[in-house]
Design a protein around this motif. Structure first.
Motif, PDB file in Angstrom:
ATOM      1  N   GLN A  47       0.807  -1.219   0.000  1.00 40.56           N
ATOM      2  CA  GLN A  47       0.000   0.000   0.000  1.00 40.56           C
ATOM      3  C   GLN A  47       0.843   1.273   0.000  1.00 40.56           C
ATOM      4  OE1 GLN A  47      -2.536  -0.471   3.423  1.00 40.56           O
ATOM      5  NE2 GLN A  47      -3.550  -2.292   2.577  1.00 40.56           N
ATOM      6  N   SER A  48       2.164   1.111   0.197  1.00 40.48           N
ATOM      7  CA  SER A  48       3.040   2.287   0.277  1.00 40.48           C
ATOM      8  C   SER A  48       3.981   2.407  -0.918  1.00 40.48           C
ATOM      9  CB  SER A  48       3.857   2.225   1.576  1.00 40.48           C
ATOM     10  OG  SER A  48       3.027   2.126   2.712  1.00 40.48           O
ATOM     11  N   LEU A  49       3.719   1.641  -1.974  1.00 35.46           N
ATOM     12  CA  LEU A  49       4.591   1.705  -3.151  1.00 35.46           C
ATOM     13  C   LEU A  49       4.539   3.092  -3.780  1.00 35.46           C
ATOM     14  CD1 LEU A  49       3.837  -1.711  -4.917  1.00 35.46           C
ATOM     15  CD2 LEU A  49       5.810  -1.126  -3.488  1.00 35.46           C
ATOM     16  N   GLN A  50       5.693   3.529  -4.273  1.00 34.34           N
ATOM     17  CA  GLN A  50       5.792   4.789  -4.999  1.00 34.34           C
ATOM     18  C   GLN A  50       6.256   4.497  -6.430  1.00 34.34           C
ATOM     19  OE1 GLN A  50       7.707   8.010  -2.370  1.00 34.34           O
ATOM     20  NE2 GLN A  50       8.603   6.104  -1.619  1.00 34.34           N
ATOM     21  N   VAL A  51       5.933   5.393  -7.336  1.00 32.33           N
ATOM     22  CA  VAL A  51       6.397   5.290  -8.720  1.00 32.33           C
ATOM     23  C   VAL A  51       7.165   6.556  -9.065  1.00 32.33           C
ATOM     24  CG1 VAL A  51       5.773   4.969 -11.136  1.00 32.33           C
ATOM     25  CG2 VAL A  51       4.408   3.877  -9.344  1.00 32.33           C
TER      26      VAL A  51
ATOM     27  N   ILE B 192       9.798   1.599  -9.708  1.00 31.97           N
ATOM     28  CA  ILE B 192       9.107   1.341  -8.451  1.00 31.97           C
ATOM     29  C   ILE B 192      10.028   1.601  -7.264  1.00 31.97           C
ATOM     30  CG2 ILE B 192       8.019  -0.453  -7.032  1.00 31.97           C
ATOM     31  CD1 ILE B 192       6.277   0.510  -9.315  1.00 31.97           C
TER      32      ILE B 192
ATOM     33  N   ALA C  75       1.028  -5.563  -8.024  1.00 34.06           N
ATOM     34  CA  ALA C  75       0.865  -4.186  -7.539  1.00 34.06           C
ATOM     35  C   ALA C  75       1.728  -3.212  -8.342  1.00 34.06           C
ATOM     36  CB  ALA C  75       1.226  -4.114  -6.061  1.00 34.06           C
ATOM     37  N   CYS C  76       2.946  -3.625  -8.685  1.00 31.40           N
ATOM     38  CA  CYS C  76       3.849  -2.752  -9.456  1.00 31.40           C
ATOM     39  C   CYS C  76       3.261  -2.433 -10.823  1.00 31.40           C
ATOM     40  CB  CYS C  76       5.211  -3.408  -9.612  1.00 31.40           C
ATOM     41  SG  CYS C  76       6.203  -3.461  -8.100  1.00 31.40           S
TER      42      CYS C  76
ATOM     43  N   ARG D 147       0.106  -2.523 -11.785  1.00 30.86           N
ATOM     44  CA  ARG D 147      -1.090  -1.701 -11.658  1.00 30.86           C
ATOM     45  C   ARG D 147      -0.729  -0.242 -11.360  1.00 30.86           C
ATOM     46  NH1 ARG D 147      -5.977  -4.532 -10.758  1.00 30.86           N
ATOM     47  NH2 ARG D 147      -5.687  -6.789 -10.858  1.00 30.86           N
ATOM     48  N   GLU D 148       0.202  -0.050 -10.426  1.00 25.98           N
ATOM     49  CA  GLU D 148       0.586   1.311 -10.053  1.00 25.98           C
ATOM     50  C   GLU D 148       1.270   2.031 -11.202  1.00 25.98           C
ATOM     51  OE1 GLU D 148       0.141   3.206  -7.171  1.00 25.98           O
ATOM     52  OE2 GLU D 148      -1.352   1.645  -6.816  1.00 25.98           O
TER      53      GLU D 148
ATOM     54  N   SER E 210      -1.380   2.768 -14.066  1.00 26.46           N
ATOM     55  CA  SER E 210      -2.403   3.763 -13.731  1.00 26.46           C
ATOM     56  C   SER E 210      -1.799   5.147 -13.530  1.00 26.46           C
ATOM     57  CB  SER E 210      -3.173   3.330 -12.484  1.00 26.46           C
ATOM     58  OG  SER E 210      -2.314   3.244 -11.361  1.00 26.46           O
ATOM     59  N   ARG E 211      -0.666   5.235 -12.833  1.00 29.82           N
ATOM     60  CA  ARG E 211      -0.058   6.552 -12.618  1.00 29.82           C
ATOM     61  C   ARG E 211       0.532   7.108 -13.911  1.00 29.82           C
ATOM     62  NH1 ARG E 211       2.779   6.398  -6.587  1.00 29.82           N
ATOM     63  NH2 ARG E 211       1.139   5.153  -5.588  1.00 29.82           N
TER      64      ARG E 211
END
Length: 388
Positions: free
Chosen positions: A8-12, A32, A62-63, A65-66, A69-70
């Motif tokens: 839930q805390s992943l950043q891109v 990531i 998760a990677c 998807r993030e 989407s971002r």
């Protein structure tokens, strides 16, 4: 490690990929990062820790998807998103944002060659699916690990990214310059764009531009950032008065023009390709045989075109088994070879092909090939009108 908290805390972070000859930004790679200021912030710690915790597949999902989407939300119109995929989880499905469904060529799937690739059937299947959807295929970290020319032939990437090991100190190392110049030659011959990763100095950037590398990425141009910037820290330098690295001359067009005129006069279905295996001429007999008009075929790469050559068992002939490739490598006429090909109506028909390579005595190399084909229903095979 709290797996859910990490997910839930992943950043891109996004890092631009820059045209080294114009300074324009072509796209951005999504990188990531784990939770900020944690032991797992950097990928080198994050991915091994999640694998050890049995959560590697959750992290991969998760990677993707993030990043998708971002990237869809933040990238400027016309920019390409470069997104890494883990080869162990190649067939994992992930939602494609509407932006990349409408412009699929602006989503580039990066595949690292730090691990064996050619024995990964799931990966080869996924690559075929991504390509059919219109996404770009990128071979990452090229020049180290398990990559070889066979990897390029098998994957047929749109883009190859040079590993940082070939880019670092290239301005002071003639051996690296020679290797990169060689890679530049055969990737350009195949119509593949070349990206240099890890550019950290102005002089490295200048030499890469002189060699003829298409695009660059690295801290000197701009560091990764969670925001997407269209401004570079430094613009690629002009070659100025420095002596450029020698490049092989382009294929002599008069020879191709001569053969293009010749096949247009032939009654046998024929087409002409250049060294990049791009179709440069398509005759009326070929139109009649399979239904594709010349304007929709010329300019296509033959291995991405509508014909979709296969052998009689249905195996694609777009890699080393391709008669065109064999002819250009062996310098010999190849055939007659039994194949099947796709018509404009979507039916598959058995056919026979003969391929004739075209040799340029000035350049001392093959500059293209002519392929003749005829339906298996033909009573007697026509005699090839072109010979070596």
């Amino acid at each position: 490690m709290d797996v859910q908290q990490v997910l839930q805390s992943l950043q891109v972070a996004f890092q631009p990929i820059v045209n080294l000859h114009t300074g324009d930004i072509f796209g951005h790679e999504a990188l990531i990062r784990g939770p900020a200021r944690s032991d797992w912030e950097m990928p080198s710690q994050l991915f091994p820790a999640m694998e050890a915790a049995g959560a590697g597949s959750l992290l991969e999902d998760a990677c993707r998807r993030e990043a998708a989407s971002r990237g869809a939300r933040l990238l400027p119109d016309g920019h390409t998103l470069f997104m890494n995929v883990g080869t162990r989880y190649a067939l994992f499905a992930f939602p494609i944002p509407p932006r990349f469904r409408d412009t699929p060529h602006q989503l580039a799937i990066e595949i690292s060659e730090q691990y064996p690739l050619l024995d990964n059937d799931a990966l080869l299947t996924a690559i075929r699916q991504w390509r059919e959807r219109g996404h770009l295929i990128v071979l990452d970290d090229y020049g180290t690990g398990y990559a070889a020319a066979t990897t390029v032939l098998a994957f047929q990437p749109d883009i190859v990214k040079l590993d940082i090991g070939l880019v670092r100190d290239i301005d002071r190392d003639a051996r690296r310059q020679a290797i990169v110049a060689s890679i530049r030659d055969y990737t350009h011959d195949l119509g593949i764009r070349l990206v240099a990763e890890g550019i950290e100095t102005e002089s490295e950037c200048a030499v890469l531009r002189q060699i003829g590398v298409d695009y660059g990425q690295g801290f000197w141009l701009r560091r990764p950032d969670i925001t997407v910037s269209t401004h570079l820290t430094h613009q690629p330098p002009s070659p100025g008065d420095s002596r450029p690295i020698p490049r092989r001359p382009p294929a002599a067009s008069p020879i191709l023009d001569f053969y293009a005129a010749a096949i247009h006069q032939a009654d046998i279905p024929m087409y002409l390709v250049n060294r990049r295996r791009q179709i440069v001429a398509w005759n009326a007999a070929a139109v009649q045989a399979v239904g594709y008009a010349e304007p929709e075929m010329v300019g296509r790469a033959c291995f991405r075109g509508s014909l979709r050559h296969q052998d009689l068992s249905g195996r694609a002939l777009c890699v080393g088994a391709c008669p065109l490739v064999h002819s250009m490598v062996s310098k010999n006429v190849v055939g007659p070879s039994p194949i099947t090909l796709m018509t404009a109506e979507g039916t598959r028909i058995p056919a026979t092909t003969v391929v004739v390579p075209l040799w340029d005595p000035v350049q001392q190399r093959i500059i293209g090939a002519v392929e003749q084909f005829w339906s298996a229903s033909t009573v007697s095979p026509p005699i090839p009108v072109l010979s070596e």
